[in-house]
Design an enzyme around this catalytic site. Structure first.
Site, short mmCIF file in Angstrom:
data_model
loop_
_atom_site.label_atom_id
_atom_site.label_comp_id
_atom_site.label_asym_id
_atom_site.label_seq_id
_atom_site.Cartn_x
_atom_site.Cartn_y
_atom_site.Cartn_z
N CYS A 75 1.44 -1.04 0.19
CA CYS A 75 0.04 0.15 -0.10
C CYS A 75 0.85 1.30 -0.39
O CYS A 75 1.17 1.94 0.85
CB CYS A 75 -1.02 -0.05 1.56
SG CYS A 75 -2.01 1.33 1.32
N GLU A 91 -22.37 3.08 -0.69
CA GLU A 91 -22.95 1.66 -0.64
C GLU A 91 -21.70 1.06 -0.73
O GLU A 91 -21.08 0.54 0.27
CB GLU A 91 -23.68 0.99 -1.26
CG GLU A 91 -25.41 1.48 -0.61
CD GLU A 91 -26.32 0.80 -2.15
OE1 GLU A 91 -27.49 0.68 -1.75
OE2 GLU A 91 -26.05 0.62 -3.10
#
Length: 405
Positions: free
Chosen positions: A72, A375
């Site tokens: 990352c 969502e």
């Protein structure tokens, strides 16, 4: 977002700007859920900056190690910058072999928790707590930081799957993305985004900062807390971060081929299912972590409660199915739950997305999430918190076994 929520987010962003000079992209993504964002920021600030057994450079270096397991760049770069600001030795950023032996000892448990947490054993704890190694309190804080950053990697990559979102983990030239969140949060999208544009837009300060030097925090109530000054402060923070010699994540990992494997389910396999009825967060993990690392249990518990109580289009049954499915793929099961509901409530494409983000967050291509942007953020929050709790349960159970033997 209603006015009350906007004001809450604005206040959180302002506090972040005054405290650190920046609002990171992760916070921007979470801003649609201000109650959760507040809980998340409190926890993160506590484990990285407040009282605790580990010195500040150690905390950020452990965060670098954790983020590196999932390649990352965003988190590795960010914590590299923070590591230097709090007085960390730049030589440590040359790679894991340049770090003190105590930190290198964390490599194995970092690897296991990140990819196959069910392998966490009492013997790992015993090795780390040997003579002239880690104290129990130090180890618990280290484990919390590792689990926090592993799970945050899932959120970072999960929110990078749609081009309409602010990218968190990738940028065209391989350097960490930079933003002007304070202006973007208030709807001003015509802000300078490239380093050259930002330098041209910010007045040259009289007290120009030397790269890698920690800047004094502005006093509350001073003129520097105005929005204009905060924006200047933010630009300087970003420019300063860009001058850091960003560390390659591969420098901080060993055994790069070690990754997630399907959890063993056959009776003849060695690894047994982790049954929550035998060791749960509520009955065991919370009290242990809170006793060994003062108050962190309350912060973590608030995060778990906040994410499961977020208002959304998802029904409580669907949210529980997502949570239990995430923990199931790492071997944690609830005896009182009918896992047939997972297949009934979660479409196959959603299950593929959830498993990829939870177990392979740094995969070359994450399956498309079949949900709207808002969502998807909610699902990514559930993935992050369920994964965080799962890693902590495995680590804390191993610590408990060590303590009673």
């Amino acid at each position: 977002m209603v006015n009350g929520q906007k004001e809450r987010v604005s206040l959180l962003f302002t506090k972040a700007l005054v405290s650190t000079g920046s609002v990171d992209a992760v916070s921007q993504q979470m801003a649609s859920h201000p109650q959760y964002l507040e809980s998340f920021l409190r926890t993160q600030h506590y484990i990285l900056h407040m009282d605790g057994p580990l010195p500040l450079p150690y905390r950020h270096y452990i965060a670098i190690m954790a983020a590196a397991r999932h390649h990352c760049n965003y988190l590795v770069h960010r914590h590299s910058a923070h590591f230097l600001r709090v007085g960390g030795d730049p030589l440590w950023l040359h790679g894991l072999e340049a770090a003190p032996p105590r930190l290198r000892l964390l490599d194995h448990i970092n690897k296991v928790l990140a990819h196959q947490p069910w392998l966490t054993a009492c013997s790992h704890i015993q090795t780390l707590l040997g003579e002239q190694c880690w104290s129990l309190a130090e180890l618990v804080q280290a484990v919390v930081i590792l689990a926090h950053c592993h799970s945050l990697c899932s959120f970072v990559f999960g929110c990078d799957t749609n081009a309409d979102n602010v990218p968190l983990s990738k940028s065209p030239n391989g350097t960490p993305p930079t933003f002007c969140p304070f202006d973007a949060a208030n709807g001003n999208t015509n802000v300078p985004q490239t380093p050259a544009e930002r330098r041209a837009s910010v007045p040259e300060p009289t007290d120009r900062l030397v790269p890698h030097k920690r800047r004094a925090k502005p006093e509350e109530g001073s003129a520097s807390t105005t929005s204009a000054s905060l924006s200047v402060c933010l630009f300087l923070e970003m420019e300063e971060e860009e001058t850091v010699c960003f560390a390659d994540p591969t420098r901080f990992i060993t055994d790069p081929d070690f990754c997630y494997q399907e959890f063993a389910r056959r009776e003849e396999d060695h690894f047994q299912v982790f049954r929550v009825q035998d060791y749960s967060w509520e009955d065991h993990g919370f009290s242990l972590v809170n006793r060994l690392y003062s108050d962190i249990g309350h912060f973590l518990d608030d995060r778990f409660r906040s994410v499961t109580s977020l208002p959304s289009l998802h029904s409580p049954d669907l949210k529980r199915a997502i949570w239990n499915y995430i923990q199931c793929v790492i071997g944690i099961r609830y005896d009182d739950y009918d896992y047939g509901e997972v297949n009934q409530l979660l479409p196959r494409d959603l299950k593929l997305y959830i498993k990829a983000v939870a177990c392979f967050p740094d995969a070359t291509k994450t399956p498309v999430c079949p949900l709207s942007a808002s969502e998807r953020i909610h699902v990514n929050l559930l993935i992050m918190e369920a994964r965080l709790q799962g890693e902590l349960l495995y680590a804390l159970r191993a610590i408990t076994k060590f303590m009673v033997t």
